[in-house]
Motif scaffolding. Sequence first.
Motif, PDB file in Angstrom:
ATOM      1  N   THR A 222       0.820  -1.214   0.000  1.00 34.67           N
ATOM      2  CA  THR A 222       0.000   0.000   0.000  1.00 34.67           C
ATOM      3  C   THR A 222       0.854   1.264   0.000  1.00 34.67           C
ATOM      4  O   THR A 222       0.327   2.358  -0.073  1.00 34.67           O
ATOM      5  CB  THR A 222      -0.910   0.063   1.247  1.00 34.67           C
ATOM      6  N   SER A 224       3.225   4.269  -1.256  1.00 37.03           N
ATOM      7  CA  SER A 224       2.993   4.959  -2.517  1.00 37.03           C
ATOM      8  C   SER A 224       4.022   4.575  -3.575  1.00 37.03           C
ATOM      9  O   SER A 224       3.710   4.586  -4.749  1.00 37.03           O
ATOM     10  CB  SER A 224       2.944   6.461  -2.298  1.00 37.03           C
ATOM     11  N   PHE A 225       5.238   4.187  -3.156  1.00 37.37           N
ATOM     12  CA  PHE A 225       6.204   3.898  -4.221  1.00 37.37           C
ATOM     13  C   PHE A 225       5.806   2.674  -5.043  1.00 37.37           C
ATOM     14  O   PHE A 225       6.226   2.530  -6.185  1.00 37.37           O
ATOM     15  CB  PHE A 225       7.629   3.780  -3.667  1.00 37.37           C
ATOM     16  N   ALA A 227       2.556   1.975  -5.979  1.00 41.68           N
ATOM     17  CA  ALA A 227       1.616   2.476  -6.984  1.00 41.68           C
ATOM     18  C   ALA A 227       2.343   3.377  -7.985  1.00 41.68           C
ATOM     19  O   ALA A 227       2.148   3.256  -9.193  1.00 41.68           O
ATOM     20  CB  ALA A 227       0.496   3.247  -6.295  1.00 41.68           C
ATOM     21  N   VAL A 228       3.196   4.251  -7.462  1.00 44.93           N
ATOM     22  CA  VAL A 228       3.913   5.163  -8.354  1.00 44.93           C
ATOM     23  C   VAL A 228       4.833   4.371  -9.284  1.00 44.93           C
ATOM     24  O   VAL A 228       5.006   4.721 -10.442  1.00 44.93           O
ATOM     25  CB  VAL A 228       4.711   6.202  -7.531  1.00 44.93           C
ATOM     26  N   ALA A 230       4.302   1.597 -10.755  1.00 46.62           N
ATOM     27  CA  ALA A 230       3.568   1.173 -11.942  1.00 46.62           C
ATOM     28  C   ALA A 230       3.413   2.336 -12.914  1.00 46.62           C
ATOM     29  O   ALA A 230       3.539   2.175 -14.126  1.00 46.62           O
ATOM     30  CB  ALA A 230       2.201   0.624 -11.537  1.00 46.62           C
ATOM     31  N   VAL A 231       3.158   3.530 -12.364  1.00 48.18           N
ATOM     32  CA  VAL A 231       2.987   4.697 -13.221  1.00 48.18           C
ATOM     33  C   VAL A 231       4.320   5.085 -13.870  1.00 48.18           C
ATOM     34  O   VAL A 231       4.365   5.583 -14.986  1.00 48.18           O
ATOM     35  CB  VAL A 231       2.414   5.871 -12.400  1.00 48.18           C
ATOM     36  N   ARG A 232       5.409   4.818 -13.140  1.00 47.73           N
ATOM     37  CA  ARG A 232       6.720   5.130 -13.706  1.00 47.73           C
ATOM     38  C   ARG A 232       7.107   4.129 -14.785  1.00 47.73           C
ATOM     39  O   ARG A 232       8.112   4.318 -15.468  1.00 47.73           O
ATOM     40  CB  ARG A 232       7.782   5.120 -12.609  1.00 47.73           C
ATOM     41  N   GLY A 233       6.332   3.049 -14.904  1.00 51.97           N
ATOM     42  CA  GLY A 233       6.588   2.117 -16.001  1.00 51.97           C
ATOM     43  C   GLY A 233       7.247   0.823 -15.574  1.00 51.97           C
ATOM     44  O   GLY A 233       7.692   0.049 -16.422  1.00 51.97           O
ATOM     45  N   LEU A 234       7.335   0.558 -14.262  1.00 52.41           N
ATOM     46  CA  LEU A 234       7.914  -0.704 -13.829  1.00 52.41           C
ATOM     47  C   LEU A 234       6.843  -1.795 -13.900  1.00 52.41           C
ATOM     48  O   LEU A 234       5.670  -1.538 -13.644  1.00 52.41           O
ATOM     49  CB  LEU A 234       8.421  -0.598 -12.386  1.00 52.41           C
ATOM     50  N   GLY A 235       7.281  -3.022 -14.216  1.00 54.54           N
ATOM     51  CA  GLY A 235       6.335  -4.128 -14.308  1.00 54.54           C
ATOM     52  C   GLY A 235       5.963  -4.634 -12.927  1.00 54.54           C
ATOM     53  O   GLY A 235       6.673  -4.400 -11.952  1.00 54.54           O
ATOM     54  N   ARG A 236       4.840  -5.324 -12.854  1.00 53.67           N
ATOM     55  CA  ARG A 236       4.338  -5.837 -11.582  1.00 53.67           C
ATOM     56  C   ARG A 236       5.357  -6.766 -10.913  1.00 53.67           C
ATOM     57  O   ARG A 236       5.650  -6.635  -9.725  1.00 53.67           O
ATOM     58  CB  ARG A 236       3.027  -6.584 -11.851  1.00 53.67           C
ATOM     59  N   ARG A 238       8.520  -6.940 -11.250  1.00 57.40           N
ATOM     60  CA  ARG A 238       9.666  -6.177 -10.797  1.00 57.40           C
ATOM     61  C   ARG A 238       9.345  -5.451  -9.486  1.00 57.40           C
ATOM     62  O   ARG A 238      10.139  -5.438  -8.556  1.00 57.40           O
ATOM     63  CB  ARG A 238      10.010  -5.163 -11.893  1.00 57.40           C
ATOM     64  N   HIS A 243      11.301  -4.806  -5.246  1.00 55.61           N
ATOM     65  CA  HIS A 243      11.105  -3.712  -4.291  1.00 55.61           C
ATOM     66  C   HIS A 243      10.306  -4.119  -3.065  1.00 55.61           C
ATOM     67  O   HIS A 243      10.763  -3.952  -1.938  1.00 55.61           O
ATOM     68  CB  HIS A 243      10.447  -2.526  -4.992  1.00 55.61           C
TER      69      HIS A 243
ATOM     70  N   TRP B  64      -4.028   5.972 -14.302  1.00 54.75           N
ATOM     71  CA  TRP B  64      -3.728   5.423 -12.991  1.00 54.75           C
ATOM     72  C   TRP B  64      -4.985   5.528 -12.129  1.00 54.75           C
ATOM     73  O   TRP B  64      -5.049   6.280 -11.182  1.00 54.75           O
ATOM     74  CB  TRP B  64      -2.555   6.201 -12.368  1.00 54.75           C
ATOM     75  N   ARG B  92       2.196  -0.045 -20.502  1.00 57.00           N
ATOM     76  CA  ARG B  92       3.502   0.023 -19.868  1.00 57.00           C
ATOM     77  C   ARG B  92       4.551   0.562 -20.855  1.00 57.00           C
ATOM     78  O   ARG B  92       5.403   1.364 -20.488  1.00 57.00           O
ATOM     79  CB  ARG B  92       3.899  -1.364 -19.369  1.00 57.00           C
ATOM     80  N   ARG B  95       4.509   4.287 -21.033  1.00 60.05           N
ATOM     81  CA  ARG B  95       4.986   5.051 -19.886  1.00 60.05           C
ATOM     82  C   ARG B  95       6.251   5.832 -20.223  1.00 60.05           C
ATOM     83  O   ARG B  95       6.616   6.768 -19.518  1.00 60.05           O
ATOM     84  CB  ARG B  95       5.275   4.128 -18.704  1.00 60.05           C
ATOM     85  N   GLY B 107       7.828   9.556  -0.695  1.00 60.62           N
ATOM     86  CA  GLY B 107       7.275   8.206  -0.759  1.00 60.62           C
ATOM     87  C   GLY B 107       7.326   7.598  -2.140  1.00 60.62           C
ATOM     88  O   GLY B 107       6.894   6.465  -2.347  1.00 60.62           O
ATOM     89  N   ALA B 108       7.852   8.340  -3.125  1.00 63.47           N
ATOM     90  CA  ALA B 108       7.698   7.891  -4.501  1.00 63.47           C
ATOM     91  C   ALA B 108       8.729   6.860  -4.927  1.00 63.47           C
ATOM     92  O   ALA B 108       8.541   6.175  -5.921  1.00 63.47           O
ATOM     93  CB  ALA B 108       7.747   9.086  -5.445  1.00 63.47           C
ATOM     94  N   ASP B 110      11.491   3.597  -3.781  1.00 66.36           N
ATOM     95  CA  ASP B 110      11.827   2.570  -2.806  1.00 66.36           C
ATOM     96  C   ASP B 110      12.919   3.114  -1.876  1.00 66.36           C
ATOM     97  O   ASP B 110      14.000   3.476  -2.336  1.00 66.36           O
ATOM     98  CB  ASP B 110      12.329   1.338  -3.567  1.00 66.36           C
ATOM     99  N   VAL B 126      11.352   1.092 -19.335  1.00 69.49           N
ATOM    100  CA  VAL B 126      10.524   1.610 -20.434  1.00 69.49           C
ATOM    101  C   VAL B 126      11.298   1.660 -21.751  1.00 69.49           C
ATOM    102  O   VAL B 126      10.700   1.732 -22.811  1.00 69.49           O
ATOM    103  CB  VAL B 126       9.938   3.002 -20.120  1.00 69.49           C
TER     104      VAL B 126
END
Lengths: 326, 617, 305
Positions: A222, A224-225, A227-228, A230-236, A238, A243, B64, B92, B95, B107-108, B110, B126
Amino acid sequence: MFILSFLARRLAQGALIVFLVSLLIFTLLRVVPGDPVRLMAGGMAPEALIEQIATEMGLRDPILVQFGRYMGGVIQGDLGQSFVRPASGASTGGASFSDSTRGERAEVLTLIGDTLPMTLQLAALSIVFALIISFVIGVPGGLAPGRWPDRVAFYLSSIFISLPNFWLGIVLALLFSVKLGWLPAIGYHGFAYTILPALVLAVELSPVLIRTLTSSLATIMTESFVAVGAVRGLGRARIVFAHALRNASVPLLNILGIQISGLLGGVLVVEFIFDYPGLGLLTITAVLQRDFPLIQGIAIVTSAIFVFINIAVDLAATLIDPRLEY
Amino acid sequence: MTEAKPVLSVRDLTVDLVLGDGPAAARRPLIEAISFDLKPREILGIIGASGSGKTVLSRALVNWIEPPLAIAGGSVTYKDRNILTLPRGEMRALRREIAYVGANPQGALDPTLPVGRQIVEKLRAVAPEIDRKEAEERAIALLDAVRIPSARSRFHEYPSQFSGGMMQRALIVDALVSNPAFLVADNVTQPLDVTVAAQVLRLMRELTVRFDTAVVFVSSSLPTVAEVADTVLVLEGGRVVERQATKSLVSAPTHAYTRELIGQIPQLWTDTSAPAATAEDAEPVFSIRDATRSYKVRKRGTFAAMSTVRAVRNVTFDVFPGENFGVVGESGCGKSTLMRLLSRLELPDSGVVLADGKDVAKLSGKELMQFRKNFQLVLQDPFSSLPPRTAIGAILEEPLRTHGERNGKAIRERVLTVMHEVGLPASLYDELPLGLSAGQRQRVNVARAMVLAPKVLIMDETLSSLDQTEQFKLLKIFEDLQALHGLTYVFISHDLAMVRRVCNRVAVMYLGEVVEIAGNERLFFDPGHPYSRALLSAVPTLEARRYKPEDCLLEGEPPSPIDLPPGCSFASRCPNVFDRCRVESPALTVRGRSDFAACHLVDPHGETARELVEEPA
Amino acid sequence: MTSIDTTLAPAAPALRTASLSRRIWKQAFASFEFRLGLGVFLVLALAAAFYPEISGIDPTKMVVRDRLLPPMFFGDNWTIAHPLGTDQIGRDMLVRSLVGLRYSFLIGVSTVAVMLVIGCALGMLAGYYGGKVDAVIMRLTDAQLSIPMIILAISVLGVSRPTIPAIILVLGLSSWPTYARVTRSVVMTERKREYVRAAQVMGASNLRIMLRLLAPLILPPIIFVSVLDVARMMIFESILGFIGLGVQPPTPTFGNIIADGRKYLLNAWWIATLPGVFLGLTLTSINLMGATLERARNRVYGGVS
């Protein structure tokens, strides 16, 4: 540099802990009722003889004096000699007490040195088993909070934690060894004899690991990194494996460090059941024979092991998560 | 030639909040029928209050949307494809061209991996054809471009080692590293200090030109949006109510909501109704004399070495009865430590804090209780400042019980009176604080301080977590309470606009020191310290600025309070710095009747400081 | 406002105290896991409370005629009078297990009470005051955590005589460190919260803050964890019995029954295994309740379950 200072600080703390443990166990053994000399000399020995032996062995000195003498030896690597066991092997005691000099008695350090590797092998294998079990059950549970994998993890950990280890040992031995004949159980004549006891210990160890892994993974998913990410383009895959699991392994490591002392306790019972010639079996016989030096030696060695393992665990945790500073 | 083809077109976009499962689920639209185009190189601003759906919209633009939110209709078209319906794999791949920067820089990423490594990881996820070496070089070059000092070594540092502003820059790098076609920036400056936010804004403008990227810039602050955007879209209740070029929007808003929004924006210089400085003939209620407070922290990676953080250094000022005294400064300037000293949660290492003329360090027993009763504190965080499992009535009763009140009926009466005064309905008496909004929680906090009928209220960032509208309401309550009970307020805040509105006198803090104390009017029109000018230049406002960030603000962030350089602590960021500043720390110097500033450039004999800013050196 | 005042006044305290614990109970009770655990536990508890007296069977009486009877549905000479069979000297296994359960539960609960009192008090002091107090208490807990508690317990019990109070005291004294640690860490985080600061500013004394503000916040979660520890302590009690350092025969406990039965494992498997199933069942029911309560608490307090 950082690692050196860390080690220095932790080792100093560890030495203090081991010292406190020695003091604690030493005092306890002498405060609670029960005279080891009576046991050594046998019920028939005359009172005067017992007093004589006790005085010779220094057991009538004040506790602090005894402790000081003992610690003096410990610092030089001398954990003393067993009250009961002769250097040759089989334990003496009871009515057969003869006035043997201390030199013929087994060195505590040798006794521990002979059995410790066996126990470490058992413990290591059981940790491997326990990690496999908890990852297989815990990771799916943590990724699907509230759904069936989570429930499976919940039920299994509840059941595992409810199984008394000595009973499980008996049942598994009956099943796999006696009925099915797949695995050997009693004694030790090769690596295969480690598997069943390790399995029992793994079942005892895994529930806490499963719960920790499930809940910490669920919490991290849960963050934020994730969820973020996925938006940054990392695969599930990965995100989960590179992480989330990396982050979740920190609490897992910590709980594992704490569980080590529980594991050593479990070892004792399991070795007793499987007649596995390790430190645990040695402890039980030592206690039943009131072999004070041996009990003290074992307590010191186990607490030292605990301290070392926790230093290693914390070091590993700092390497994974640089925010942690010990 | 026809108009350039839009990078992104949004048509009738609607996003619902779905509660419950299956066909029986309740749906409530959060944004409705939103349509707009984003032209190449355009910076489109989206402005709205909290709850207007701007974050939902910005997330929908990058596809998203997660449960409990759901796309209910409409499209977001990029390169002739509706990205909302793309399968996961194809999305993907896109992206690379669609980037997003959010409001929570810490928090963005790791926290357990170096920043640089994660930027490279993203780039290679990407754009797999780029090899590691090249990716690293590109990331370092970009970190350098966003003016992160010594980028090459910063590359290997962890997120926790970056300050908020640095992290936001790193995330901008992360977003731009794959050369995206457009970037959605959702409230990027919100968590940052004003001077740092101003730097980040300047950077965003530069980068979009340099990288040819279109930007959707979302913010709740109109001045911030106006600073960067070419066109502004006003969002209210999930709908677009107005769209205009920035200049005309500010000068001639058409929709009533926009006018209201502009009306709420505090004005620093045009509004002349600021509170005047109070007469200083009365006995001060609070007097802090040369107070210093340091903390010892263990040096990282050493055995036992300690280093000293000097959080508050030689602070001296008086607070007079009935006045509103402001303490302003950015995060880390020592405001919170000062608050702890004033409220006697901690004692100064040296110097004294006098309350009603008595040294608070020497108080004990009855006197201490009397001090506690008279000097109350209202805390910053509306969430952690209330015990989560106690009903509101009980929270408010507790101070009375602590101070020996035993009559249950009287306690209840008093609590309900105060609840009424701060605008809390009596029906909340038995509720837990769990369901309350930030504004309501903050009222509970104020009420908890007020039940004891104190003389002084210390407000530690009390309003900073609230939006403008709520802030106005609470300020009104404060005013009423002051009129009713003759209170004295100490406002500790980073919000200059709020301070301008309510405070009679203001102290400006930088790195643990008070660098300037001045009456409201004087501080805003004739600040004596270059840091005050830098702060003023960075305030988001729609007015013509008295002080320009270009003149008053250098790059860089405050130095660490652990290793303070000798000389003036502002020397590293001061545009007017000269040799003496680097060796000798300036003392507070009187400027005129009752104002002080700690700068070598202040002329103690003249009425005003030499205005170096306005004459090119 | 005044009219609302009078109508609300009497209901207030009840509403406040009930709402949270009731919410947790409701949450927990709504889950199937909790009901299952509670159901099984109630059946076992009732049986342990009444069956030995009702059936009139003496758990220690030898009946050589009935020796080594198998449990129900196994073998060919089972009888309904001994549903779990009999041991090598004809004692009824069901009654022996139920009496063992009584001792086990009694010891488990009292041990946890001892642990809670010592651990929470020390942890609270360490977490609240920090500094030297904290350092001393934490080194002590570290030292104790580093010796496996079972070694400590058997060393003491092996050297002195294992009586029931001695067992409770030894188990309780050897496992308080976990509670001290948990309490300390919670107190340390809560202590930094602003509401504690607010209470200080109001003038509340340290003792008042600890007892009135922190204890009600910290104790419920820890009491929920302690339900799980009752089960853990019951296991330890049975381990002690198994090694021969628990409650001494002829009093039946799970540990000594299983240790006895182990000698007859090959010709009468039920003597060693069925009491274990019994114990396992009891512990699972307690653990299910404990774990569900824990989850419900987390959810009510707004964390991830």
